[in-house]
Design a protein around this motif. Structure first.
Motif, PDB file in Angstrom:
ATOM      1  N   THR A  47       0.840  -1.199   0.000  1.00  0.00           N
ATOM      2  CA  THR A  47       0.000   0.000   0.000  1.00  0.00           C
ATOM      3  C   THR A  47       0.879   1.255   0.000  1.00  0.00           C
ATOM      4  OG1 THR A  47      -1.671  -1.181   1.285  1.00  0.00           O
ATOM      5  CG2 THR A  47      -1.851   1.224   1.190  1.00  0.00           C
ATOM      6  N   PRO A  48       0.798   2.092  -1.019  1.00  0.00           N
ATOM      7  CA  PRO A  48       1.633   3.288  -1.054  1.00  0.00           C
ATOM      8  C   PRO A  48       1.145   4.358  -0.100  1.00  0.00           C
ATOM      9  CG  PRO A  48       0.166   3.240  -2.953  1.00  0.00           C
ATOM     10  CD  PRO A  48      -0.053   1.949  -2.215  1.00  0.00           C
ATOM     11  N   ASP A  49       2.070   5.196   0.369  1.00  0.00           N
ATOM     12  CA  ASP A  49       1.744   6.323   1.246  1.00  0.00           C
ATOM     13  C   ASP A  49       1.436   7.521   0.347  1.00  0.00           C
ATOM     14  OD1 ASP A  49       1.659   8.468   2.990  1.00  0.00           O
ATOM     15  OD2 ASP A  49       3.344   7.772   4.217  1.00  0.00           O
ATOM     16  N   ILE A  50       0.177   7.689   0.026  1.00  0.00           N
ATOM     17  CA  ILE A  50      -0.219   8.723  -0.936  1.00  0.00           C
ATOM     18  C   ILE A  50       0.000  10.121  -0.355  1.00  0.00           C
ATOM     19  CG2 ILE A  50      -2.096   9.623  -2.351  1.00  0.00           C
ATOM     20  CD1 ILE A  50      -0.969   6.900  -3.216  1.00  0.00           C
ATOM     21  N   ALA A  51      -0.186  10.291   0.955  1.00  0.00           N
ATOM     22  CA  ALA A  51       0.047  11.604   1.571  1.00  0.00           C
ATOM     23  C   ALA A  51       1.514  11.994   1.436  1.00  0.00           C
ATOM     24  CB  ALA A  51      -0.374  11.576   3.037  1.00  0.00           C
ATOM     25  N   ALA A  52       2.422  11.055   1.701  1.00  0.00           N
ATOM     26  CA  ALA A  52       3.851  11.337   1.528  1.00  0.00           C
ATOM     27  C   ALA A  52       4.167  11.608   0.071  1.00  0.00           C
ATOM     28  CB  ALA A  52       4.683  10.175   2.052  1.00  0.00           C
ATOM     29  N   LEU A  53       3.562  10.850  -0.822  1.00  0.00           N
ATOM     30  CA  LEU A  53       3.792  11.042  -2.254  1.00  0.00           C
ATOM     31  C   LEU A  53       3.396  12.454  -2.675  1.00  0.00           C
ATOM     32  CD1 LEU A  53       4.601   9.793  -4.965  1.00  0.00           C
ATOM     33  CD2 LEU A  53       2.262   8.910  -5.183  1.00  0.00           C
ATOM     34  N   GLN A  54       2.278  12.951  -2.151  1.00  0.00           N
ATOM     35  CA  GLN A  54       1.852  14.317  -2.475  1.00  0.00           C
ATOM     36  C   GLN A  54       2.864  15.340  -1.951  1.00  0.00           C
ATOM     37  OE1 GLN A  54      -1.175  15.488  -4.268  1.00  0.00           O
ATOM     38  NE2 GLN A  54       0.433  17.066  -4.328  1.00  0.00           N
ATOM     39  N   ARG A  55       3.358  15.148  -0.722  1.00  0.00           N
ATOM     40  CA  ARG A  55       4.363  16.071  -0.178  1.00  0.00           C
ATOM     41  C   ARG A  55       5.639  16.036  -1.007  1.00  0.00           C
ATOM     42  NH1 ARG A  55       2.714  13.672   4.682  1.00  0.00           N
ATOM     43  NH2 ARG A  55       4.664  12.479   4.784  1.00  0.00           N
ATOM     44  N   ASN A  56       6.025  14.867  -1.449  1.00  0.00           N
ATOM     45  CA  ASN A  56       7.235  14.741  -2.262  1.00  0.00           C
ATOM     46  C   ASN A  56       7.085  15.460  -3.599  1.00  0.00           C
ATOM     47  OD1 ASN A  56       7.496  11.253  -1.216  1.00  0.00           O
ATOM     48  ND2 ASN A  56       8.072  13.105  -0.096  1.00  0.00           N
ATOM     49  N   LEU A  57       5.918  15.349  -4.196  1.00  0.00           N
ATOM     50  CA  LEU A  57       5.663  16.060  -5.447  1.00  0.00           C
ATOM     51  C   LEU A  57       5.661  17.564  -5.230  1.00  0.00           C
ATOM     52  CD1 LEU A  57       2.897  13.801  -7.021  1.00  0.00           C
ATOM     53  CD2 LEU A  57       5.199  14.179  -7.916  1.00  0.00           C
ATOM     54  N   ASP A  58       5.159  17.995  -4.084  1.00  0.00           N
ATOM     55  CA  ASP A  58       5.183  19.427  -3.769  1.00  0.00           C
ATOM     56  C   ASP A  58       6.630  19.920  -3.666  1.00  0.00           C
ATOM     57  OD1 ASP A  58       2.431  19.445  -3.733  1.00  0.00           O
ATOM     58  OD2 ASP A  58       2.262  19.382  -1.534  1.00  0.00           O
ATOM     59  N   THR A  59       7.514  19.095  -3.141  1.00  0.00           N
ATOM     60  CA  THR A  59       8.930  19.466  -3.055  1.00  0.00           C
ATOM     61  C   THR A  59       9.513  19.671  -4.442  1.00  0.00           C
ATOM     62  OG1 THR A  59       9.267  18.301  -0.957  1.00  0.00           O
ATOM     63  CG2 THR A  59      11.219  18.703  -2.312  1.00  0.00           C
ATOM     64  N   VAL A  60       9.192  18.762  -5.359  1.00  0.00           N
ATOM     65  CA  VAL A  60       9.693  18.883  -6.729  1.00  0.00           C
ATOM     66  C   VAL A  60       9.151  20.149  -7.385  1.00  0.00           C
ATOM     67  CG1 VAL A  60       9.843  17.763  -8.988  1.00  0.00           C
ATOM     68  CG2 VAL A  60       9.920  16.379  -6.916  1.00  0.00           C
ATOM     69  N   HIS A  61       7.903  20.486  -7.084  1.00  0.00           N
ATOM     70  CA  HIS A  61       7.337  21.736  -7.599  1.00  0.00           C
ATOM     71  C   HIS A  61       8.088  22.936  -7.037  1.00  0.00           C
ATOM     72  CE1 HIS A  61       4.305  25.095  -7.199  1.00  0.00           C
ATOM     73  NE2 HIS A  61       4.375  24.936  -8.500  1.00  0.00           N
ATOM     74  N   ASP A  62       8.401  22.902  -5.741  1.00  0.00           N
ATOM     75  CA  ASP A  62       9.122  23.999  -5.103  1.00  0.00           C
ATOM     76  C   ASP A  62      10.518  24.186  -5.693  1.00  0.00           C
ATOM     77  OD1 ASP A  62       6.940  24.410  -3.476  1.00  0.00           O
ATOM     78  OD2 ASP A  62       7.774  23.316  -1.762  1.00  0.00           O
ATOM     79  N   LEU A  63      11.083  23.104  -6.232  1.00  0.00           N
ATOM     80  CA  LEU A  63      12.403  23.193  -6.870  1.00  0.00           C
ATOM     81  C   LEU A  63      12.325  23.841  -8.249  1.00  0.00           C
ATOM     82  CD1 LEU A  63      13.875  19.670  -5.969  1.00  0.00           C
ATOM     83  CD2 LEU A  63      14.707  21.886  -5.131  1.00  0.00           C
ATOM     84  N   GLY A  64      11.107  24.053  -8.744  1.00  0.00           N
ATOM     85  CA  GLY A  64      10.941  24.660 -10.060  1.00  0.00           C
ATOM     86  C   GLY A  64      10.948  23.655 -11.187  1.00  0.00           C
ATOM     87  N   VAL A  65      10.957  22.358 -10.845  1.00  0.00           N
ATOM     88  CA  VAL A  65      10.981  21.316 -11.876  1.00  0.00           C
ATOM     89  C   VAL A  65       9.600  21.156 -12.510  1.00  0.00           C
ATOM     90  CG1 VAL A  65      11.388  18.860 -12.304  1.00  0.00           C
ATOM     91  CG2 VAL A  65      12.860  20.116 -10.708  1.00  0.00           C
TER      92      VAL A  65
END
Length: 353
Positions: free
Chosen positions: A309-327
Protein backbone atom coordinates in the motif's frame (compact mmCIF):
# COMPACT_ATOMS: atom_id res chain seq x y z
CA UNK A 1 -7.81 -61.63 -65.34
CA UNK A 2 -5.98 -58.65 -64.11
CA UNK A 3 -2.59 -58.98 -62.57
CA UNK A 4 -1.84 -57.24 -59.25
CA UNK A 5 1.13 -54.93 -59.32
CA UNK A 6 3.54 -56.34 -56.73
CA UNK A 7 4.73 -52.79 -55.90
CA UNK A 8 1.23 -51.58 -55.08
CA UNK A 9 0.11 -51.77 -51.47
CA UNK A 10 -3.24 -53.39 -50.82
CA UNK A 11 -5.08 -50.78 -48.77
CA UNK A 12 -7.61 -53.40 -47.75
CA UNK A 13 -4.89 -55.53 -46.16
CA UNK A 14 -3.11 -52.94 -44.03
CA UNK A 15 -0.23 -53.92 -41.79
CA UNK A 16 -0.76 -53.45 -38.03
CA UNK A 17 1.45 -50.37 -37.79
CA UNK A 18 -0.48 -48.55 -40.50
CA UNK A 19 -3.80 -49.59 -38.95
CA UNK A 20 -2.75 -48.20 -35.59
CA UNK A 21 -1.54 -44.97 -37.19
CA UNK A 22 -4.82 -44.38 -39.01
CA UNK A 23 -6.80 -45.23 -35.89
CA UNK A 24 -4.79 -42.69 -33.88
CA UNK A 25 -5.29 -40.05 -36.56
CA UNK A 26 -9.03 -40.61 -36.52
CA UNK A 27 -9.16 -40.22 -32.77
CA UNK A 28 -7.15 -37.01 -32.98
CA UNK A 29 -9.49 -35.59 -35.62
CA UNK A 30 -12.49 -36.52 -33.52
CA UNK A 31 -11.01 -34.84 -30.50
CA UNK A 32 -10.43 -31.72 -32.55
CA UNK A 33 -14.10 -31.37 -33.45
CA UNK A 34 -15.76 -32.63 -30.27
CA UNK A 35 -16.13 -29.80 -27.73
CA UNK A 36 -14.25 -30.46 -24.49
CA UNK A 37 -15.01 -27.23 -22.62
CA UNK A 38 -13.68 -23.68 -22.96
CA UNK A 39 -10.01 -23.34 -23.88
CA UNK A 40 -7.81 -21.63 -21.31
CA UNK A 41 -6.61 -18.23 -22.49
CA UNK A 42 -2.87 -17.72 -22.79
CA UNK A 43 -1.33 -15.88 -19.82
CA UNK A 44 -1.02 -12.13 -20.18
CA UNK A 45 2.61 -11.01 -20.39
CA UNK A 46 3.18 -8.04 -18.09
CA UNK A 47 6.24 -6.08 -19.21
CA UNK A 48 7.62 -4.83 -15.90
CA UNK A 49 10.17 -2.02 -15.64
CA UNK A 50 12.50 -2.26 -12.64
CA UNK A 51 15.64 -0.60 -11.25
CA UNK A 52 18.65 -1.56 -9.18
CA UNK A 53 18.07 -4.65 -7.06
CA UNK A 54 17.56 -4.79 -4.10
CA UNK A 55 16.49 -1.13 -4.05
CA UNK A 56 13.67 -2.32 -6.27
CA UNK A 57 12.95 -5.98 -5.54
CA UNK A 58 10.09 -6.31 -8.02
CA UNK A 59 11.71 -8.96 -10.26
CA UNK A 60 12.72 -11.04 -7.22
CA UNK A 61 9.07 -11.52 -6.28
CA UNK A 62 8.62 -13.78 -9.31
CA UNK A 63 11.75 -15.87 -8.83
CA UNK A 64 10.22 -18.28 -6.32
CA UNK A 65 7.28 -19.36 -8.46
CA UNK A 66 6.22 -22.23 -6.16
CA UNK A 67 4.78 -19.72 -3.67
CA UNK A 68 2.76 -17.92 -6.36
CA UNK A 69 -0.81 -18.86 -7.20
CA UNK A 70 -1.45 -17.22 -10.57
CA UNK A 71 1.96 -16.93 -12.23
CA UNK A 72 2.04 -18.85 -15.51
CA UNK A 73 -1.72 -19.24 -15.44
CA UNK A 74 -3.30 -15.82 -15.84
CA UNK A 75 -0.10 -13.81 -16.30
CA UNK A 76 3.67 -13.95 -16.64
CA UNK A 77 6.23 -11.21 -16.06
CA UNK A 78 8.91 -9.95 -18.42
CA UNK A 79 11.26 -7.85 -16.22
CA UNK A 80 13.14 -5.08 -18.04
CA UNK A 81 15.90 -3.13 -16.28
CA UNK A 82 16.20 0.68 -16.41
CA UNK A 83 18.97 2.72 -14.79
CA UNK A 84 16.53 5.40 -13.65
CA UNK A 85 12.80 5.91 -13.51
CA UNK A 86 13.02 8.87 -15.86
CA UNK A 87 14.27 6.42 -18.52
CA UNK A 88 11.55 3.91 -17.66
CA UNK A 89 9.02 6.69 -18.16
CA UNK A 90 10.18 7.07 -21.77
CA UNK A 91 9.56 3.36 -22.30
CA UNK A 92 6.06 3.74 -20.86
CA UNK A 93 5.42 6.59 -23.29
CA UNK A 94 6.58 4.35 -26.14
CA UNK A 95 4.20 1.60 -24.93
CA UNK A 96 7.15 -0.72 -24.36
CA UNK A 97 6.14 -1.32 -20.73
CA UNK A 98 2.84 -2.13 -19.05
CA UNK A 99 3.79 -1.65 -15.37
CA UNK A 100 6.89 0.09 -14.07
CA UNK A 101 8.62 1.39 -11.00
CA UNK A 102 8.47 5.19 -11.00
CA UNK A 103 9.98 7.72 -8.62
CA UNK A 104 7.82 10.52 -7.24
CA UNK A 105 9.77 12.94 -9.42
CA UNK A 106 9.15 11.10 -12.69
CA UNK A 107 5.50 10.66 -11.83
CA UNK A 108 5.02 14.42 -11.55
CA UNK A 109 6.72 15.01 -14.90
CA UNK A 110 4.65 12.26 -16.51
CA UNK A 111 1.42 13.83 -15.35
CA UNK A 112 2.34 17.33 -16.52
CA UNK A 113 4.51 16.81 -19.57
CA UNK A 114 4.26 13.26 -20.81
CA UNK A 115 0.69 13.17 -22.01
CA UNK A 116 0.50 9.75 -20.34
CA UNK A 117 -2.45 8.30 -18.53
CA UNK A 118 -0.74 6.46 -15.68
CA UNK A 119 -2.25 5.11 -12.48
CA UNK A 120 -0.40 4.47 -9.24
CA UNK A 121 -1.34 0.91 -8.27
CA UNK A 122 1.10 -0.17 -5.52
CA UNK A 123 4.05 0.61 -3.28
CA UNK A 124 7.61 -0.36 -4.24
CA UNK A 125 9.77 1.29 -1.57
CA UNK A 126 10.00 4.14 0.92
CA UNK A 127 13.10 5.92 2.19
CA UNK A 128 13.90 5.83 5.90
CA UNK A 129 10.29 5.04 6.79
CA UNK A 130 9.47 3.06 9.94
CA UNK A 131 13.11 3.08 11.04
CA UNK A 132 14.47 1.54 7.83
CA UNK A 133 17.62 2.58 6.01
CA UNK A 134 17.29 4.90 3.05
CA UNK A 135 19.81 6.43 0.65
CA UNK A 136 22.72 8.43 2.01
CA UNK A 137 24.89 11.06 0.34
CA UNK A 138 28.54 10.30 1.09
CA UNK A 139 31.85 12.14 0.76
CA UNK A 140 35.42 10.99 1.28
CA UNK A 141 36.42 11.26 4.93
CA UNK A 142 39.54 13.20 3.94
CA UNK A 143 37.74 15.55 1.52
CA UNK A 144 37.43 18.45 3.93
CA UNK A 145 33.70 18.59 3.17
CA UNK A 146 31.90 18.97 6.49
CA UNK A 147 28.68 20.82 5.58
CA UNK A 148 26.46 21.25 2.56
CA UNK A 149 27.91 24.70 2.03
CA UNK A 150 31.27 23.01 1.38
CA UNK A 151 29.82 21.47 -1.79
CA UNK A 152 30.05 24.80 -3.61
CA UNK A 153 32.09 24.27 -6.76
CA UNK A 154 32.05 20.48 -6.37
CA UNK A 155 30.99 17.61 -8.64
CA UNK A 156 28.10 15.51 -7.29
CA UNK A 157 26.99 12.10 -8.59
CA UNK A 158 23.43 10.84 -8.99
CA UNK A 159 22.17 7.70 -10.70
CA UNK A 160 20.11 9.58 -13.28
CA UNK A 161 18.98 13.13 -13.84
CA UNK A 162 15.33 13.53 -13.01
CA UNK A 163 15.42 10.62 -10.56
CA UNK A 164 14.25 10.76 -6.97
CA UNK A 165 17.91 10.64 -5.89
CA UNK A 166 18.61 13.72 -7.98
CA UNK A 167 15.73 15.81 -6.63
CA UNK A 168 16.31 14.74 -3.03
CA UNK A 169 19.88 15.98 -3.46
CA UNK A 170 18.68 19.29 -4.91
CA UNK A 171 16.14 19.77 -2.12
CA UNK A 172 18.88 19.47 0.51
CA UNK A 173 21.26 21.76 -1.34
CA UNK A 174 18.52 24.34 -1.81
CA UNK A 175 18.21 24.52 1.98
CA UNK A 176 21.91 25.43 2.02
CA UNK A 177 21.38 28.13 -0.61
CA UNK A 178 23.08 26.21 -3.43
CA UNK A 179 21.71 25.93 -6.96
CA UNK A 180 22.59 23.33 -9.58
CA UNK A 181 24.85 24.50 -12.47
CA UNK A 182 25.49 27.80 -10.70
CA UNK A 183 27.07 26.42 -7.52
CA UNK A 184 27.81 22.76 -8.30
CA UNK A 185 27.81 20.22 -11.12
CA UNK A 186 25.78 17.01 -11.22
CA UNK A 187 26.93 13.97 -13.22
CA UNK A 188 25.30 10.58 -13.77
CA UNK A 189 26.95 7.44 -12.38
CA UNK A 190 25.43 3.98 -12.02
CA UNK A 191 24.89 3.03 -8.39
CA UNK A 192 27.33 0.07 -8.50
CA UNK A 193 30.06 2.41 -9.79
CA UNK A 194 29.58 5.14 -7.18
CA UNK A 195 32.27 3.88 -4.78
CA UNK A 196 35.04 3.65 -7.38
CA UNK A 197 34.11 7.05 -8.80
CA UNK A 198 34.35 8.64 -5.35
CA UNK A 199 37.59 6.93 -4.33
CA UNK A 200 39.22 7.85 -7.64
CA UNK A 201 38.29 11.48 -6.87
CA UNK A 202 36.32 11.87 -10.07
CA UNK A 203 33.44 13.25 -7.99
CA UNK A 204 33.16 14.81 -4.55
CA UNK A 205 29.86 13.33 -3.38
CA UNK A 206 27.95 10.18 -4.29
CA UNK A 207 24.51 8.70 -3.78
CA UNK A 208 24.77 5.46 -1.81
CA UNK A 209 22.01 2.89 -1.37
CA UNK A 210 21.98 -0.62 0.06
CA UNK A 211 23.97 -2.81 -0.59
CA UNK A 212 26.53 -0.31 -1.93
CA UNK A 213 26.21 1.84 1.19
CA UNK A 214 27.15 -1.07 3.45
CA UNK A 215 30.07 -2.06 1.23
CA UNK A 216 31.45 1.47 1.10
CA UNK A 217 31.30 1.86 4.86
CA UNK A 218 32.92 -1.53 5.44
CA UNK A 219 35.77 -0.45 3.17
CA UNK A 220 36.14 2.76 5.19
CA UNK A 221 37.28 6.25 4.31
CA UNK A 222 33.79 7.67 3.66
CA UNK A 223 31.40 9.80 5.68
CA UNK A 224 27.66 10.41 5.54
CA UNK A 225 26.81 14.04 4.81
CA UNK A 226 23.00 14.18 4.45
CA UNK A 227 19.87 12.14 3.68
CA UNK A 228 16.78 12.77 1.52
CA UNK A 229 14.50 13.06 4.56
CA UNK A 230 16.58 15.91 5.98
CA UNK A 231 14.81 18.13 3.46
CA UNK A 232 11.77 16.09 2.48
CA UNK A 233 10.51 14.18 5.51
CA UNK A 234 9.29 10.65 4.79
CA UNK A 235 9.66 9.79 1.12
CA UNK A 236 7.40 7.50 -0.90
CA UNK A 237 10.32 7.01 -3.19
CA UNK A 238 9.05 4.40 -5.64
CA UNK A 239 5.61 3.28 -6.70
CA UNK A 240 4.30 0.95 -9.34
CA UNK A 241 2.31 2.60 -12.08
CA UNK A 242 0.34 0.98 -14.87
CA UNK A 243 -0.75 2.40 -18.16
CA UNK A 244 -4.45 3.14 -17.69
CA UNK A 245 -5.31 1.43 -20.96
CA UNK A 246 -3.51 -1.74 -19.91
CA UNK A 247 -5.19 -1.60 -16.51
CA UNK A 248 -8.62 -1.41 -18.13
CA UNK A 249 -7.95 -4.17 -20.65
CA UNK A 250 -6.11 -6.58 -18.35
CA UNK A 251 -7.53 -5.75 -14.93
CA UNK A 252 -8.00 -9.38 -13.89
CA UNK A 253 -4.37 -10.21 -14.68
CA UNK A 254 -3.20 -7.11 -12.78
CA UNK A 255 -5.19 -8.17 -9.69
CA UNK A 256 -3.59 -11.62 -9.88
CA UNK A 257 -0.17 -9.99 -10.33
CA UNK A 258 -0.72 -7.85 -7.23
CA UNK A 259 -2.04 -10.76 -5.17
CA UNK A 260 1.05 -12.82 -6.00
CA UNK A 261 3.30 -9.82 -5.35
CA UNK A 262 1.92 -9.48 -1.82
CA UNK A 263 2.20 -13.20 -1.22
CA UNK A 264 5.84 -13.19 -2.35
CA UNK A 265 6.69 -9.99 -0.49
CA UNK A 266 5.43 -11.49 2.75
CA UNK A 267 7.74 -14.45 2.18
CA UNK A 268 10.78 -12.23 1.49
CA UNK A 269 10.09 -10.04 4.53
CA UNK A 270 9.75 -13.02 6.88
CA UNK A 271 12.94 -13.22 8.99
CA UNK A 272 12.66 -17.02 8.89
CA UNK A 273 13.37 -16.86 5.13
CA UNK A 274 16.22 -14.33 5.33
CA UNK A 275 19.01 -16.74 4.34
CA UNK A 276 17.22 -18.05 1.26
CA UNK A 277 15.98 -14.56 0.36
CA UNK A 278 19.57 -13.30 0.41
CA UNK A 279 20.64 -16.22 -1.78
CA UNK A 280 17.91 -15.47 -4.33
CA UNK A 281 18.99 -11.83 -4.37
CA UNK A 282 22.62 -12.87 -4.84
CA UNK A 283 21.80 -15.16 -7.77
CA UNK A 284 19.78 -12.45 -9.47
CA UNK A 285 22.44 -9.75 -9.02
CA UNK A 286 25.38 -12.12 -9.53
CA UNK A 287 26.98 -10.99 -6.29
CA UNK A 288 28.02 -13.05 -3.24
CA UNK A 289 25.22 -13.87 -0.81
CA UNK A 290 27.40 -12.49 1.98
CA UNK A 291 26.78 -9.00 0.55
CA UNK A 292 23.11 -9.29 1.53
CA UNK A 293 23.10 -11.48 4.61
CA UNK A 294 21.94 -9.82 7.81
CA UNK A 295 20.29 -6.70 6.40
CA UNK A 296 18.42 -7.28 3.13
CA UNK A 297 14.62 -7.12 3.61
CA UNK A 298 15.20 -5.95 7.18
CA UNK A 299 15.73 -2.56 8.81
CA UNK A 300 19.01 -2.09 7.00
CA UNK A 301 17.04 -2.04 3.75
CA UNK A 302 14.41 0.28 2.24
CA UNK A 303 10.95 0.13 3.79
CA UNK A 304 8.38 -1.89 1.87
CA UNK A 305 4.78 -1.96 2.96
CA UNK A 306 3.88 -5.63 3.53
CA UNK A 307 0.58 -5.15 1.70
CA UNK A 308 2.15 -2.97 -1.04
CA UNK A 309 0.00 0.00 0.00
CA UNK A 310 1.63 3.29 -1.05
CA UNK A 311 1.74 6.32 1.25
CA UNK A 312 -0.22 8.72 -0.94
CA UNK A 313 0.05 11.60 1.57
CA UNK A 314 3.85 11.34 1.53
CA UNK A 315 3.79 11.04 -2.25
CA UNK A 316 1.85 14.32 -2.48
CA UNK A 317 4.36 16.07 -0.18
CA UNK A 318 7.24 14.74 -2.26
CA UNK A 319 5.66 16.06 -5.45
CA UNK A 320 5.18 19.43 -3.77
CA UNK A 321 8.93 19.47 -3.05
CA UNK A 322 9.69 18.88 -6.73
CA UNK A 323 7.34 21.74 -7.60
CA UNK A 324 9.12 24.00 -5.10
CA UNK A 325 12.40 23.19 -6.87
CA UNK A 326 10.94 24.66 -10.06
CA UNK A 327 10.98 21.32 -11.88
CA UNK A 328 7.19 21.13 -12.19
CA UNK A 329 5.59 24.19 -13.74
CA UNK A 330 2.53 23.81 -11.54
CA UNK A 331 1.49 21.85 -8.49
CA UNK A 332 0.40 18.28 -9.23
CA UNK A 333 -2.57 16.72 -7.47
CA UNK A 334 -1.73 13.05 -7.30
CA UNK A 335 -5.13 11.69 -6.16
CA UNK A 336 -6.71 11.60 -9.67
CA UNK A 337 -3.79 9.49 -10.82
CA UNK A 338 -4.15 6.78 -8.20
CA UNK A 339 -6.17 3.58 -8.64
CA UNK A 340 -5.86 1.28 -5.64
CA UNK A 341 -9.01 -0.72 -6.40
CA UNK A 342 -7.09 -3.66 -7.96
CA UNK A 343 -4.79 -3.71 -4.92
CA UNK A 344 -7.79 -3.66 -2.58
CA UNK A 345 -9.26 -6.66 -4.42
CA UNK A 346 -5.96 -8.51 -4.17
CA UNK A 347 -5.70 -7.77 -0.45
CA UNK A 348 -9.30 -8.88 0.12
CA UNK A 349 -8.47 -12.27 -1.38
CA UNK A 350 -5.63 -12.56 1.11
CA UNK A 351 -7.81 -11.43 4.00
CA UNK A 352 -5.92 -8.19 4.68
CA UNK A 353 -8.64 -5.63 3.94
Amino acid sequence: MSRRDPNRRDLNRRDPSRRDLLHGTALALAAAVVPTGPARAAPVTIRLGYGEVPGDISPLLFEKTEILRHYGRSYTVEPIYFQGTSVALQAMAARELDVSYIAFSSLGLAILNGGLDLKVIADVAGWSSKGHQGPEYLVRADSGIATLADLRGKVLATSARGSGFHYAMLANLKKAGLVEKTDFTVVEVRLPAMEATLREKKVDLVTATPPFLQTMERNGGVRRLFRPEDAMGEVQSLVHVARAEFLREQRAAVVDFLEDSIRALRWFLDPANQTEAAEITARFTKRPASVYQGWVFGRGDFYRDPEKTPDIAALQRNLDTVHDLGVLRRRVEVAPHVDLAPLAEAKARLGTN
